[in-house]
Design a protein around this motif. Sequence first.
Motif: not given
Length: 114
Positions: A63-64, A93-99
């Motif tokens: 994930f990272g 935004s990156t964390w939310l989109a990838v999650k």
Amino acid sequence: MPSSTTTRKHESSVGSGLWKRWRGYLARWLLFGGIVGMFQPIEDDLDNFGLQKLYQALFGLFFGAVCAVVFTLAENTLNVQRTKWKSWLIVISTWLAVKLVFIGAMAVAGESRP
């Protein structure tokens, strides 16, 4: 008369352009993903506690790594000036989109099981 302006050495061409500073971003996102992955709850099966934690850590590192790629490309495209508030907006935004992509993929994979 000496010049009053100082010149900086040009950064090396490694990690320039869209991949500028990718190593630092990768290290930070891997650390974040690994730590968050390790603090996930486990199932009631305590016999496989170590194996579950290993899978959680590996999934967190994956994930990272994905977050690092997305963040690096977004940061070097949308925030060339390195404005602090834009950087934090891109982080969130990156964390939310990838999650959301990971959760969607896990939901689809879970539905395909018999």
